[in-house]
Design an enzyme around this catalytic site. Sequence first.
Site, PDB file in Angstrom:
ATOM      1  N   GLU A  56     -17.608  56.139 -12.193  1.00 14.49           N
ATOM      2  CA  GLU A  56     -17.301  56.832 -10.943  1.00 14.49           C
ATOM      3  C   GLU A  56     -15.888  56.462 -10.481  1.00 14.49           C
ATOM      4  O   GLU A  56     -15.575  55.275 -10.347  1.00 14.49           O
ATOM      5  CB  GLU A  56     -18.339  56.442  -9.874  1.00 14.49           C
ATOM      6  CG  GLU A  56     -19.742  56.939 -10.237  1.00 14.49           C
ATOM      7  CD  GLU A  56     -20.867  56.094  -9.644  1.00 14.49           C
ATOM      8  OE1 GLU A  56     -20.599  55.248  -8.777  1.00 14.49           O
ATOM      9  OE2 GLU A  56     -22.019  56.280 -10.083  1.00 14.49           O
ATOM     10  N   SER A 116     -23.973  58.718 -11.012  1.00 13.60           N
ATOM     11  CA  SER A 116     -25.285  58.415 -11.561  1.00 13.60           C
ATOM     12  C   SER A 116     -25.176  57.253 -12.524  1.00 13.60           C
ATOM     13  O   SER A 116     -24.678  57.404 -13.643  1.00 13.60           O
ATOM     14  CB  SER A 116     -25.821  59.661 -12.280  1.00 13.60           C
ATOM     15  OG  SER A 116     -26.862  59.301 -13.141  1.00 13.60           O
ATOM     16  N   GLU A 117     -25.629  56.107 -12.078  1.00 11.97           N
ATOM     17  CA  GLU A 117     -25.504  54.918 -12.930  1.00 11.97           C
ATOM     18  C   GLU A 117     -26.433  55.003 -14.124  1.00 11.97           C
ATOM     19  O   GLU A 117     -26.084  54.579 -15.229  1.00 11.97           O
ATOM     20  CB  GLU A 117     -25.794  53.653 -12.123  1.00 11.97           C
ATOM     21  CG  GLU A 117     -24.688  53.293 -11.134  1.00 11.97           C
ATOM     22  CD  GLU A 117     -24.667  54.158  -9.896  1.00 11.97           C
ATOM     23  OE1 GLU A 117     -25.678  54.843  -9.637  1.00 11.97           O
ATOM     24  OE2 GLU A 117     -23.649  54.161  -9.184  1.00 11.97           O
ATOM     25  N   GLN A 137     -19.643  50.761 -10.541  1.00 15.25           N
ATOM     26  CA  GLN A 137     -18.642  50.487  -9.496  1.00 15.25           C
ATOM     27  C   GLN A 137     -18.803  49.127  -8.813  1.00 15.25           C
ATOM     28  O   GLN A 137     -17.814  48.466  -8.521  1.00 15.25           O
ATOM     29  CB  GLN A 137     -18.698  51.611  -8.468  1.00 15.25           C
ATOM     30  CG  GLN A 137     -17.411  51.813  -7.740  1.00 15.25           C
ATOM     31  CD  GLN A 137     -17.372  53.165  -7.045  1.00 15.25           C
ATOM     32  OE1 GLN A 137     -18.045  53.372  -6.045  1.00 15.25           O
ATOM     33  NE2 GLN A 137     -16.586  54.082  -7.573  1.00 15.25           N
ATOM     34  N   HIS A 194     -22.567  45.087  -2.397  1.00 17.12           N
ATOM     35  CA  HIS A 194     -21.234  45.012  -2.982  1.00 17.12           C
ATOM     36  C   HIS A 194     -20.830  43.553  -3.172  1.00 17.12           C
ATOM     37  O   HIS A 194     -19.660  43.250  -3.339  1.00 17.12           O
ATOM     38  CB  HIS A 194     -20.186  45.682  -2.080  1.00 17.12           C
ATOM     39  CG  HIS A 194     -20.334  47.167  -1.916  1.00 17.12           C
ATOM     40  ND1 HIS A 194     -21.407  47.758  -1.314  1.00 17.12           N
ATOM     41  CD2 HIS A 194     -19.506  48.189  -2.267  1.00 17.12           C
ATOM     42  CE1 HIS A 194     -21.239  49.075  -1.293  1.00 17.12           C
ATOM     43  NE2 HIS A 194     -20.094  49.366  -1.865  1.00 17.12           N
TER      44      HIS A 194
END
Lengths: 384, 324
Positions: B29, B59-60, B82, B129
């Site tokens: 992404e 879409s992982e 990401q 994150h």
Amino acid sequence: MPRKTVYRAEVEYFQILDEEGRLDTELAADTLSDGDVKALYEQMIVCREFDEQAFKLQRSGRMGTFPQNKGQEAMALGAARALRKGVDHIVPYYRENPAMFLHGLPMHYVLLHWMGDERGNAIPRNVEMNALCLAIGTQTLHAAGIAWAYKLRKEDRVVLCFFGDGSTSTGDFHEAMNFAATLKLPVIFCCINNGWAISVPCAKQTASETFAQKALAYGMPTVQVDGNDIFAMYKATREAWDRARAGGGPSFIEALTYRLGDHTTADDARRYRPAAELEAAVLRDPLPRTRKYLESRGLWDESQETKAQEKAKVLVHEVVQAALNIPKPSTDDIFDFVFEQIPESLAQQKKTMRTDSIGEDPTQIGLKPPTEPGMTEKPKAVSH
Amino acid sequence: MPKLDLVGAINLALAQEMERDERIVLLGEDIGLNGGVFRVTDGLQKRFGCERVVDSPLSESGIIGTSIGLAMAGMRPVPEIQFEGFLGPAYDQLVNQAARCRSRTRGAFTCPMTVRVPIGGGIHAPELHSDSPEAVYAHTPGLKVVMPSRPYDAKGLLLSALRDPDPVIFFEPKRVYRSLKEEVPEEEYTIPIGKAQVVSEGTDLTLIAWGAMVSECLEAIDRLPEEVSIELIDLRTIYPMDVETIVNSVLKTGRAVVVHEAPRTSGFGAEVSSLIQEDCFLSLEAPVQRVTGFDTPMPYYKLEKAYLPDADRIVAGVRDCLAY
Ligand SMILES: Cc1ncc(C[n+]2csc(CCOP(=O)(O)OP(=O)(O)O)c2C)c(N)n1
Ligand SMILES: [Mg+2]
């Protein structure tokens, strides 16, 4: 062998209030009253001011990454206005602050979230919504599940779920659509097509002409509307809401809007977004459009605008102060919400704020710490 | 020799290997025009084209799943996830598919790919994150797990990963991305997967860490009295672990402290500690200590400093271990 068309479908698009603030009165019938529009416009002003101040908080180092909502106010407000506050349930993504505020979330909660404080997610009991969702797509399934519970308990309640164009590429999204449609769940899927998923334009996200048509594959009613048009958003959502309440199951709305800011404060859209595109989008900004409409109806003027702006400034200032002045959470907060009952080993970590040698460190059992420099009592390391 | 940060070193390694090996395809992404949200792939799409540096749909599962297919069919995919928190949707493809590919087909199909993933906390990032899930993947037979702590190692390790015949997860500690620059040779060099590095030699105690915790350990060593002699090992590869380097060190020092950001329970520190207990039992002067994150979700950033092991906590753990 017969060869025939077994499926054919169309996707409807509508706009009620155009860029110049002109209203299609026929389509607007039984939608928003003058008073509604005025109140919603005032709310847009508040939300825009909130967005601006949140941005400044980030830029001045008082808040972490923040995704600006700028440009998507009519989308969020129009949809949320079609639902009953405190009865119907909102499952947000992370760029629909206006919808959350309209349904009663104290505004400083959103700031707390982006200030790295979980208390911003502690949605008050009487507020019917989920906390912000950063794990893209996951919330669509939660929305289906919540709607399912309402259906099982025969509660007259509807769920409104927001997600972005990018989210439609996740597996979770497709699974949610399928669950909702096959189980006929009272949920409205509101796809916010703002043109971009960070730096990825819709054309790279999907080969479909519209996002709305994806719903057709699941057997779900669908529509595409101008998402910067408060009337269209309200109407589309209200129709979906009526359908859900009447037992007609889920609906899909593709709201065409635009992300006027960067993806977040950590992003720089100039790296990938043509300047001309942004310039054109600014002309479709929902705020001036709604204002023009109100003015054309004699419901608004310059002095009201100034007053509303000033009121918004005062309000948002208070909200910012509330977020800034909240005492820092204690380190106990790291541990207290993991389970209802804290396991013993975790309680130890909470007490000592250590993970090593629990019970061995003399300071942890109330003895004197090893003397500072030299650490004379240190035994010599020996190898065998 | 150019001085590069971690971002620059990884970028250089990718570019050089893409030049050398046409089978390499980058996907993820925002990795193209935008150069990735951390700019690690900056300029690569311009240089190698949209076919080899692909902005994938969001879409992982799709990113890893199609990478498996690409790899099976003879390409060398380098998917980027990401943030480590978004490995979640890719878990099935990574753990149940990629990792088992060779084994379940008795080698008829293999899955050489390097999954690049920023990892860890300390940068005031939002939820999901800032996590440190390396142990999950080290616990997955069939995956190699690498985590450099500095630019020089990143380049050498990445080249090894890109040439590895099996799937490698290459964790990039976010906190280090821009925090330190060092000389990184233009010339090709590799650092073998599975080789730890003794960062500083010592005789009293062995500190074992990886990723961003290596610099915290260096700081802790600075804070300890001079006469305390610490040996610091940067694991560099989580799996397969460099048993020899760890054991040799602990046989010498008799004491060990393992440091990681991830939660303590079933963290990779438990594996290291267990190994030391098995192989160095008679040399141990103290129980192996673990200075780690707590057994809680990574808190939002107002509390992340309290969560993450820092030099103070490492010093405390070292003192405990020495005083035992
Ligand atoms: C599962 C997952 N993958 C990746 C990300 C990183 N990420 C955050 S926002 C974003 C783009 C989302 O685009 P869209 O759904 O269109 O929403 P928008 O930001 O445009 O409102 C990405 C890739 C994430 N948060 N979750
Ligand atoms: Mg979008």
